[in-house]
Scaffold this active site. Structure first.
Site, PDB file in Angstrom:
ATOM      1  N   GLU A   1       0.839  -1.196   0.000  1.00  0.00           N
ATOM      2  CA  GLU A   1       0.000   0.000   0.000  1.00  0.00           C
ATOM      3  C   GLU A   1       0.871   1.241   0.000  1.00  0.00           C
ATOM      4  O   GLU A   1       2.054   1.184   0.327  1.00  0.00           O
ATOM      5  CB  GLU A   1      -0.835   0.060   1.288  1.00  0.00           C
ATOM      6  CG  GLU A   1      -2.004  -0.857   1.324  1.00  0.00           C
ATOM      7  CD  GLU A   1      -2.785  -0.730   2.642  1.00  0.00           C
ATOM      8  OE1 GLU A   1      -3.685  -1.530   2.826  1.00  0.00           O
ATOM      9  OE2 GLU A   1      -2.484   0.165   3.464  1.00  0.00           O
TER      10      GLU A   1
ATOM     11  N   HIS B   1      -5.575   3.115   7.027  1.00  0.00           N
ATOM     12  CA  HIS B   1      -4.555   2.537   7.891  1.00  0.00           C
ATOM     13  C   HIS B   1      -3.603   3.619   8.405  1.00  0.00           C
ATOM     14  O   HIS B   1      -3.310   4.567   7.683  1.00  0.00           O
ATOM     15  CB  HIS B   1      -3.753   1.484   7.123  1.00  0.00           C
ATOM     16  CG  HIS B   1      -4.578   0.309   6.714  1.00  0.00           C
ATOM     17  ND1 HIS B   1      -4.400  -0.355   5.521  1.00  0.00           N
ATOM     18  CD2 HIS B   1      -5.594  -0.333   7.335  1.00  0.00           C
ATOM     19  CE1 HIS B   1      -5.269  -1.350   5.431  1.00  0.00           C
ATOM     20  NE2 HIS B   1      -5.999  -1.361   6.514  1.00  0.00           N
TER      21      HIS B   1
END
Lengths: 384, 302
Positions: free
Chosen positions: B211, B253
C-alpha cells in the site's frame, strides 16, 4: 525544558507591551501548528517595543502554512554560540524510537539532513537513550565540553516529554547554546498520537481531532463524521476526507480495498469525491453519518458501495443504511447510479435487499472489484 | 508456516463479541483452541473452551503455542506483555487504534524474548486446510482458501482474502496467507516473511499486497534485490492514484500516508521492478503473473 522568557500576544499593542516588559531585543513568532515557520516568514526580529508591535501586526491574521495566525509569541532574543537540532520519532524498520541530532540546527537544517549530516541514535523505548551515548554524540557535533552535561540534560528532558505525552514526533530546533553557558530550547514541534489522546488530558484541548490531514479546517460533512466517531470511540473508527473535484460518492470501507477501488475507479475515468474508512464493530449511527456525508458532497453523481471481501463486518448493513439515506435525500438509483460490491459476511442478505430497489446494482464475491468499478464507470459515463 | 494443525491456540479476551465469532471460525477450520483468558472469569467456559484469570495459569494447564489477543486498545500493552512473559512465542494482535508507544513497547519486549508478533491491526493468518488464527475468510474460508504453492502477505485483511480468492478461482492454491496490518510500527514485516517463505518448503512463489505509505515495500524490495531470496515475488501496490492528491493525507490505515517523498506507490513499484519482482497493475493480473512465475520454476524435463 529551559525556554526563552516571553509570552503570547493576540494584538500588536500586547506584543509591544511584552517587548517593553522584557526590555531586550525580541523575536516575534507566528503561533501555527506547522514546521518550517522560519523559512515561511513566520519568525521576525525586533529591536524595540514599537517594532515588535509592527511585526506582530504584519503576522496576525495572515495565512501561514495553511493556518491563520491568531496569536504570536514575543520572547527574548537569545544570542547563540551554536544552534542544535534534536528530534525523536519512531522508525518502522528499526521498530524503535530514533533520535536524530545535529550541531548545525536552525532554519537550514533541512539541507543538512539531505546531505546526511545527522547523527542517528536508535533507542530502547523501555529504558530510553543512554546518557553517555548522548554525551559522545553531542561532543562529536562540536558542543563545548563544559556544556555537554547541560546539553545531555536537555536532551533527556526532551526524551521524557516524548514518552510522557505519547508523541509521534518531538523536534527541538533550534536548541541554543549561549555564551553564558545556558542551553535553551528556542522552538519545538510536537506531533500528538490521536490514538493516545484518551490518556492525555493536557493535550486533548490542543489537538484538532480528525485533522490528521493537511487540507485546512474540517468541512461541515467531515465535522459531522468526526463528531459521530467521537460520540462512541470504541465502536469502530469512522474517518471521512473530502476530495476536490470528484464525481463519485465513495462508500468503500477497509483500508486496502478502498485504496484498490480508488485506483480502479480512476483507471476507468471516475473520480471519488471523498475517502472514508470504517473499522469492524462500528455502530449504525457511524455508518449513517458516513453515508449521508458521502452522498451530499457537491458534484457527486453516483456511488460505489462495499469493497473487498469482509471477514468480520456485515455488509448487509451497508445496503440497509444506503437505502434509508437515499430515501431521506430523495436520491433515485435509476438516475443516480449506485453499484455495490458487497462480499463476505452478510452477502446473501445484502444482495436480497438491493434486489428490491430498481437501479441499485449489487454484486457478491464472485464479481471482482475490477468488474464492479468498471460497471459504475460505464453507468456514469454511458457511451453514446 | 508459523502454525499448523497441531498449534495450540490461546484466546485473550475470549468473552468479547469479536473473539467469540472468530473463535467459532477457528474451531470450524480445525484449529486447536485450547484455552481463553479473561481476568476474573476463571472457571467459565466459552464454546467448551476453559477460561482462566491469567495467561500464566492457562500456560500451566494447556501449554499454548500462540495467542490471539482480542483486547481493546487501552489494555493491549498489558495483555501482550503478560503473554510474552508467560513464554508464548506467537502473538496475533487484531486490535486497531493502539497508541504507537504501546506498540513499540510490545515489539521491544517480544524482540527480547524471541516472540513473533502479527499486527497490530492484523486479520490473522491461514494455512489452507490446516489452521487459521483469526477469522480471515469469514464463513467462506473453505471456498476462498485452498492448499497450494503460493505464499500471500498483505497489509490489508480484506484485500488479502480477495487475492487468495482470485488465486483459488484461477486454480492456484496457497501455502500460507498472512495479514500483517498496516501500522507505522508492526511486528512481522514483508521483509521478515519473504525470508521465511524462502525457507518454507511448501512455498514456490510469494504474493505481496502493498500500500501507499511507510517503507515496508522498499525494505522488501531490498531483500529481493540483494538476492537474499530466490523464489519469485509478485506484487500489487495499492494507492497508485493517491499520488495525485495532496501529500499528508492518511488513508484508513495508520501507515497509509505519503510524507514528502516517502511512501509513494510509484517509488515502491519501481524498487520492486528493479529487484526483478513481477508487478501487477490491477489485482486481477496477480493470478496471471503467479502462473508465469510458477511456470518458470517448473523443472525442465530432460
Amino acid at each position: 525544558m529551559p525556554v526563552p522568557s516571553g509570552s503570547v500576544a493576540r494584538n500588536p499593542a500586547e506584543a509591544s507591551r511584552i517587548a517593553a516588559d522584557l526590555g531586550v531585543p525580541v523575536v516575534v513568532k507566528a503561533l501555527v501548528p506547522a514546521s518550517r515557520r522560519g523559512k515561511a516568514g513566520g519568525v521576525l526580529f525586533a529591536e524595540e517595543p514599537q517594532e515588535a508591535g509592527r511585526r506582530a501586526e504584519h503576522l496576525l491574521g495572515r495565512d501561514l502554512l495553511g493556518h491563520q495566525v491568531r496569536a504570536v509569541l514575543v520572547e527574548e532574543r537569545v544570542g547563540a554560540l551554536q544552534e542544535l537540532f534534536f528530534s525523536v520519532a519512531f522508525d518502522g524498520k528499526a521498530r524503535r524510537p530514533v533520535i536524530l541530532a545535529s550541531g548545525q540546527g536552525g532554519v537550514d537544517v533541512e539541507s543538512h539532513v539531505q546531505q546526511g549530516g545527522m547523527r542517528c541514535l536508535v533507542s530502547s523505548v523501555l529504558s530510553g537513550p543512554n546518557a553517555n551515548d548522548l554525551k559522545v554524540l553531542w561532543h562529536s557535533e562540536g558542543v563545548l565540553p563544559s556544556l555537554l552535561d547541560e546539553t545531555v540534560a536537555v536532551s533527556l528532558k526532551a526524551w521524557e516529554v516524548f514518552r510522557r505525552y505519547d508523541l509521534l514526533l518531538l523536534e527541538a530546533n533550534p536548541i541554543l547554546v549561549t555564551r553564558t553557558g545556558r542551553v535553551i530550547v528556542a522552538a519545538a514541534i510536537m506531533q500528538a498520537d490521536e490514538e493516545a489522546l484518551y490518556r492525555q488530558p493536557r493535550l486533548q484541548p490542543l489537538v484538532d481531532r480528525g485533522a490528521d490531514r493537511r487540507l485546512g479546517p474540517l468541512t461541515e460533512r467531515e465535522r459531522l463524521v468526526a463528531e459521530a466517531d467521537r460520540a462512541d470511540p470504541y465502536r469502530g473508527a469512522a474517518k471521512f476526507i473530502e476530495l476536490r473535484g470528484g464525481d463519485t460518492a465513495f462508500l468503500v470501507s477497509g483500508g486496502g480495498g478502498s485504496l484498490t477501488c480508488y485506483d480502479l475507479l480512476r483507471r476507468f475515468g471516475a473520480r471519488p469525491a471523498n475517502y472514508m474508512d470504517l473499522s469492524p464493530g462500528f455502530s449504525r449511527e457511524k455508518l449513517a453519518a458516513l453515508t449521508q456525508a458521502a452522498l451530499t458532497v457537491p458534484g457527486v453523481r453516483g456511488a460505489l458501495v462495499g469493497g473487498a471481501i469482509k471477514s468480520n463486518m456485515a455488509v448487509d448493513l451497508f445496503i440497509e443504511v444506503l437505502i434509508e439515506v437515499m430515501n431521506e435525500l430523495g436520491l433515485d438509483p435509476e438516475r443516480f447510479p449506485v453499484v455495490a460490491r458487497v462480499a463476505g459476511v452478510g452477502e446473501a442478505r445484502a444482495l436480497a435487499l438491493a434486489a428490491g430497489v430498481p437501479g441499485l446494482e449489487a454484486y457478491g464475491r464472485d464479481t471482482s472489484l475490477e468488474d464492479a468499478c468498471r460497471r459504475l464507470a460505464d453507468r456514469l459515463f454511458p457511451r453514446t | 508456516m508459523l502454525i499448523d494443525g497441531s498449534t495450540r491456540v490461546l484466546i485473550q479476551g475470549i468473552t468479547g463479541r469479536l473473539a467469540q465469532s472468530e473463535m467459532r471460525r477457528m474451531l470450524e477450520y480445525g484449529t486447536k483452541v485450547v484455552a481463553g483468558v479473561v481476568p476474573g472469569r476463571r472457571g467459565a467456559e466459552v464454546a467448551g473452551v476453559p477460561v482462566y484469570d491469567t495467561v500464566g495459569e492457562a500456560v500451566d494447564c494447556h501449554a499454548p503455542d500462540a495467542s490471539c489477543l482480542y483486547v481493546p486498545a487501552p489494555a493491549i500493552r498489558e495483555a501482550a506483555t503478560e503473554a510474552i512473559d508467560a513464554g508464548i512465542r506467537l502473538l496475533m494482535i487484531p486490535t486497531e487504534r493502539v497508541p504507537l508507544h504501546d506498540i513499540c513497547e510490545i515489539l521491544e519486549r517480544a524482540g527480547e524474548a524471541g516472540a513473533k508478533v502479527l499486527g497490530p491491526n492484523s486479520q490473522g493468518m491461514v494455512v489452507p486446510g490446516r489452521a487459521r488464527l483469526g477469522g480471515a475468510g469469514g464463513d467462506f474460508a473453505f471456498e476462498v482458501f485452498r492448499p497450494g504453492p503460493v505464499g500471500v502477505i498483505s497489509r490489508s485483511g480484506g484485500m488479502g482474502v480477495e487475492i487468495c480468492h482470485l488465486l483459488t478461482k484461477a486454480g492456484i492454491g496457497q501455502s500460507t496467507y498472512v495479514s500483517i496490518g498496516s501500522e507505522i510500527l508492526q511486528g512481522l514485516s514483508f521483509a521478515d516473511l519473504l525470508v521465511m517463505f524462502e525457507e518454507d518448503g511448501a512455498t514456490e512463489v510469494t504474493v505481496l499486497f502493498g500500500e501507499i505509505g511507510t517503507s515496508y515495500e522498499e525494505d522488501a524490495a531490498e531483500v529481493i534485490t540483494s538476492r537474499r531470496i530466490t523464489k519469485p515475488v509478485v506484487v500489487y501496490v495499492a494507492g497508485q492514484y493517491m499520488e495525485e492528491l495532496p501529500s499528508g493525507l492518511r488513508f484508513g490505515h495508520s501507515g497509509a500516508i505519503i510524507e514528502g517523498n516517502r511512501g509513494k506507490p510509484s517509488t515502491k513499484m519501481e524498487a520492486f521492478r528493479a529487484g526483478g519482482a513481477l508487478v501487477a497493475s490491477t489485482p486481477e493480473e496477480i493470478p496471471t503473473l503467479v502462473n508465469e512465475a510458477l511456470f518458470r520454476r517448473l523443472p525442465r524435463a530432460d
